[in-house]
Design a protein around this motif. Structure first.
Motif, mmCIF file in Angstrom:
data_model
loop_
_atom_site.group_PDB
_atom_site.id
_atom_site.type_symbol
_atom_site.label_atom_id
_atom_site.label_comp_id
_atom_site.label_asym_id
_atom_site.label_seq_id
_atom_site.Cartn_x
_atom_site.Cartn_y
_atom_site.Cartn_z
ATOM 1 N N ASP A 1 83.471 23.224 51.182
ATOM 2 C CA ASP A 1 83.649 22.630 52.514
ATOM 3 C C ASP A 1 83.146 23.544 53.626
ATOM 4 O O ASP A 1 82.810 23.076 54.719
ATOM 5 N N LYS A 2 83.076 24.844 53.372
ATOM 6 C CA LYS A 2 82.530 25.782 54.348
ATOM 7 C C LYS A 2 81.007 25.900 54.255
ATOM 8 O O LYS A 2 80.348 26.380 55.185
ATOM 9 N N GLY A 3 80.444 25.536 53.126
ATOM 10 C CA GLY A 3 79.077 25.882 52.792
ATOM 11 C C GLY A 3 78.040 25.434 53.806
ATOM 12 O O GLY A 3 78.120 24.353 54.382
ATOM 13 N N HIS A 4 77.054 26.315 54.015
ATOM 14 C CA HIS A 4 75.823 25.994 54.742
ATOM 15 C C HIS A 4 76.017 25.764 56.235
ATOM 16 O O HIS A 4 75.199 25.097 56.870
ATOM 17 N N ILE A 5 77.061 26.367 56.807
ATOM 18 C CA ILE A 5 77.211 26.259 58.266
ATOM 19 C C ILE A 5 76.617 27.471 58.982
ATOM 20 O O ILE A 5 76.632 27.526 60.219
ATOM 21 N N TRP A 6 76.100 28.455 58.227
ATOM 22 C CA TRP A 6 75.571 29.658 58.859
ATOM 23 C C TRP A 6 74.538 29.375 59.957
ATOM 24 O O TRP A 6 74.596 29.997 61.020
ATOM 25 N N PRO A 7 73.602 28.446 59.773
ATOM 26 C CA PRO A 7 72.602 28.235 60.830
ATOM 27 C C PRO A 7 73.209 27.830 62.164
ATOM 28 O O PRO A 7 72.619 28.096 63.213
ATOM 29 N N ARG A 8 74.379 27.195 62.153
ATOM 30 C CA ARG A 8 74.993 26.769 63.416
ATOM 31 C C ARG A 8 76.191 27.639 63.799
ATOM 32 O O ARG A 8 76.668 27.577 64.921
ATOM 33 N N GLN A 9 76.706 28.448 62.856
ATOM 34 C CA GLN A 9 77.864 29.273 63.152
ATOM 35 C C GLN A 9 77.790 30.570 62.346
ATOM 36 O O GLN A 9 78.424 30.732 61.309
ATOM 37 N N ALA A 10 76.970 31.492 62.815
ATOM 38 C CA ALA A 10 76.822 32.778 62.140
ATOM 39 C C ALA A 10 78.042 33.660 62.399
ATOM 40 O O ALA A 10 78.872 33.378 63.266
ATOM 41 N N ASN A 11 78.140 34.715 61.633
ATOM 42 C CA ASN A 11 79.187 35.721 61.797
ATOM 43 C C ASN A 11 78.514 36.997 62.296
ATOM 44 O O ASN A 11 77.972 37.764 61.496
ATOM 45 N N PRO A 12 78.530 37.269 63.585
ATOM 46 C CA PRO A 12 77.770 38.403 64.112
ATOM 47 C C PRO A 12 78.281 39.754 63.655
ATOM 48 O O PRO A 12 77.521 40.726 63.652
ATOM 49 N N THR A 13 79.545 39.848 63.254
ATOM 50 C CA THR A 13 80.088 41.134 62.813
ATOM 51 C C THR A 13 79.969 41.338 61.304
ATOM 52 O O THR A 13 80.005 42.468 60.833
ATOM 53 N N GLY A 14 79.863 40.240 60.538
ATOM 54 C CA GLY A 14 79.723 40.349 59.093
ATOM 55 C C GLY A 14 80.983 40.746 58.356
ATOM 56 O O GLY A 14 80.945 40.971 57.151
ATOM 57 N N ASP A 15 82.120 40.826 59.051
ATOM 58 C CA ASP A 15 83.363 41.221 58.382
ATOM 59 C C ASP A 15 84.317 40.039 58.264
ATOM 60 O O ASP A 15 84.034 38.929 58.723
ATOM 61 N N GLY A 16 85.471 40.276 57.635
ATOM 62 C CA GLY A 16 86.406 39.195 57.384
ATOM 63 C C GLY A 16 86.996 38.596 58.638
ATOM 64 O O GLY A 16 87.158 37.375 58.742
ATOM 65 N N ALA A 17 87.336 39.442 59.613
ATOM 66 C CA ALA A 17 87.909 38.920 60.856
ATOM 67 C C ALA A 17 86.899 38.059 61.588
ATOM 68 O O ALA A 17 87.235 36.973 62.093
ATOM 69 N N GLY A 18 85.659 38.504 61.645
ATOM 70 C CA GLY A 18 84.612 37.697 62.287
ATOM 71 C C GLY A 18 84.373 36.400 61.559
ATOM 72 O O GLY A 18 84.126 35.359 62.177
ATOM 73 N N ALA A 19 84.455 36.444 60.221
ATOM 74 C CA ALA A 19 84.261 35.233 59.430
ATOM 75 C C ALA A 19 85.348 34.215 59.717
ATOM 76 O O ALA A 19 85.075 33.015 59.863
ATOM 77 N N SER A 20 86.596 34.673 59.782
ATOM 78 C CA SER A 20 87.699 33.753 60.044
ATOM 79 C C SER A 20 87.567 33.095 61.410
ATOM 80 O O SER A 20 87.763 31.874 61.549
ATOM 81 N N MET A 21 87.214 33.882 62.427
ATOM 82 C CA MET A 21 87.087 33.323 63.774
ATOM 83 C C MET A 21 85.917 32.349 63.865
ATOM 84 O O MET A 21 86.037 31.272 64.462
#
Length: 445
Positions: free
Chosen positions: A85-105
């Motif tokens: 359900d999370k898959g393939h959203i990177w092009p529209r919602q990247a994680n600029p920090t690359g860590d777990g906290a950034g991923a959750s936000m």
């Protein structure tokens, strides 16, 4: 069947001759080969979509099928921990920090704004189509389940499970902060999971105490999770101690709760990375407790290497971010590896390919010298954890197979097997991957 290096016969009955299969996955009386003692030289007879016989190489007559020159044979791969359900959203919602906290936000922002049923359905189906082309036969996906998302995503899951039946066996588990199970929302979620034939799951973190790896409501909430699951006859699938913080010691509490509650269902715990930061004595105590509780473990090596010990400064990570899988396996726990996230804020990469996941796990976790039976961690063991009939090579099984150009583990692990042949019920499938352009309209602002 673009990319496949050979095409098997299309007759109902045929042979694939002179193959090399992992001996630990072959349930037949065949010898090992002197060249690579972990592989067995076999001939395979397929009859009307099922494996009719597995014989020593050179046994079946040449007229039944091709000589494959020692190509490797594997059963269909099994991925017991993903997040379709999370898959393939990177092009529209990247994680600029690359860590777990950034991923959750980042995920929360995208979920709140974009995860309507059609969006979730199309991205999940894209992931399923990709995994199918790679030779994955069974998947368990976690579904973000904080209200109102569970009421959106679980109906989509049920629809896709039916649509993909016979191609990919699909299971689901909820995922939400542990403390919601102390509320009415948790009970409602357990009902949705039960209605969907899923597994009850959560993370061992509390939304009420976001910075605390061992929140004060941990034990009470764990008891409630076990009670809700037992009342509905559900298995449990938990995200546990996914952390670089050695204070994170929830796994042993999960094990003790399972024993205290006399829980009869299956328990799968994922990640458990903080255990690798504990003392040897505490590791031994935790593994013993998991053994007593009948807990299975799945490691997600590619994703945890990506997320953990990452710094926003120019600093090289100091550790691999994986749990103590060797020690767990040596003490009799069932252990698996799985793909986890794919092209989302928790992992920018990936392609739903369990063969690639296993290849990387070998290198990250040192599952080599010898490789022994570690291939089970991506085939037979996750299939057993999921309760499916996949992951082994035996007479009578459906002929869901991968045939690789590689002739040995050395060749398989050194070079990506892009030209694999994937058979489903004895028929070669089209292994062309869905084009990312199919999702372009979902990526627009």
């Amino acid at each position: 069947m673009t990319h496949a290096f050979f095409h098997p016969p299309t007759t109902p009955r045929f042979a694939l001759r002179n193959l090399r299969a992992p001996h630990c996955l072959v349930q037949a009386d065949v010898p090992r080969t002197g060249a690579d003692d972990e592989l067995a030289p076999v001939d395979l007879l397929v009859d009307h979509g099922r494996i009719a016989a597995i014989e020593p190489a050179g046994t079946l007559p040449a007229e039944l099928g091709p000589d494959l020159d020692a190509s490797m044979l594997l059963p269909g791969m099994v991925d017991c921990h993903t997040h379709l359900d999370k898959g393939h959203i990177w092009p529209r919602q990247a994680n600029p920090t690359g860590d777990g906290a950034g991923a959750s936000m980042a995920t929360q922002r995208d979920r709140n704004a974009r995860w309507h049923a059609e969006d979730v359905r199309r991205r999940m189906e894209f992931g399923l189509a990709t995994a199918y082309a790679k030779g994955v036969v069974a998947i368990r996906t976690h579904l973000d389940s904080l209200a109102p998302q569970a009421a959106i995503s679980f109906p989509v899951f049920r629809e896709l499970r039916e649509r993909w039946a016979g191609r990919v066996e699909l299971q689901a588990s909820s995922i939400a902060p542990l403390d919601i199970f102390l509320t009415e929302e948790g009970r409602q979620l357990a009902d949705i999971v039960a209605e969907s034939g899923g597994r009850l799951g959560c993370v061992t973190r509390s939304g009420a105490y976001p910075g605390d790896p061992m929140p004060p409501d941990l034990d009470a909430a764990l008891v409630r999770v076990f009670e809700l699951a037992a009342e509905r006859g559900l298995d449990l699938d938990l995200h546990v101690d996914e952390s670089t913080d050695p204070r994170s010691r929830a796994l042993i509490r999960v094990a003790h709760t399972a024993v205290a509650q006399d829980f009869a269902g299956r328990i799968l715990c994922g990640h458990c990375t903080a255990l690798a930061l504990q003392t040897d004595e505490f590791i031994e105590e935790t593994i013993a407790a998991c053994k007593d509780a009948g807990i299975d473990i799945v490691s997600l090596p590619t994703v945890n290497m990506y997320l953990q010990d990452r710094s926003q400064e120019a600093r090289t990570p100091r550790w691999r971010g994986v749990t103590v899988l060797h020690e767990m396996k040596a003490r009799g726990l069932r252990v698996a590896v799985a793909g986890d996230n794919c092209r989302d804020p928790f992992y920018a990469y990936g392609d739903h390919d369990m063969l690639d996941t296993f290849t990387q796990a070998v290198k990250i976790l040192h599952l080599d010298h010898p490789l022994s039976d570690w291939i089970r961690a991506a085939t037979e063991t996750p299939a057993a954890i999921m309760g499916t009939a996949h992951g082994v090579l035996k007479a009578g099984a459906v002929a869901d197979l991968l045939v690789l150009k590689a002739r040995s583990y050395s060749e398989m692990l050194a070079r990506a097997q892009f030209d694999r042949t994937v058979l489903r019920a004895g028929r070669a499938i089209d292994t062309r991957l869905p084009d990312y352009r199919l999702l372009d309209d979902l990526m627009r602002a």
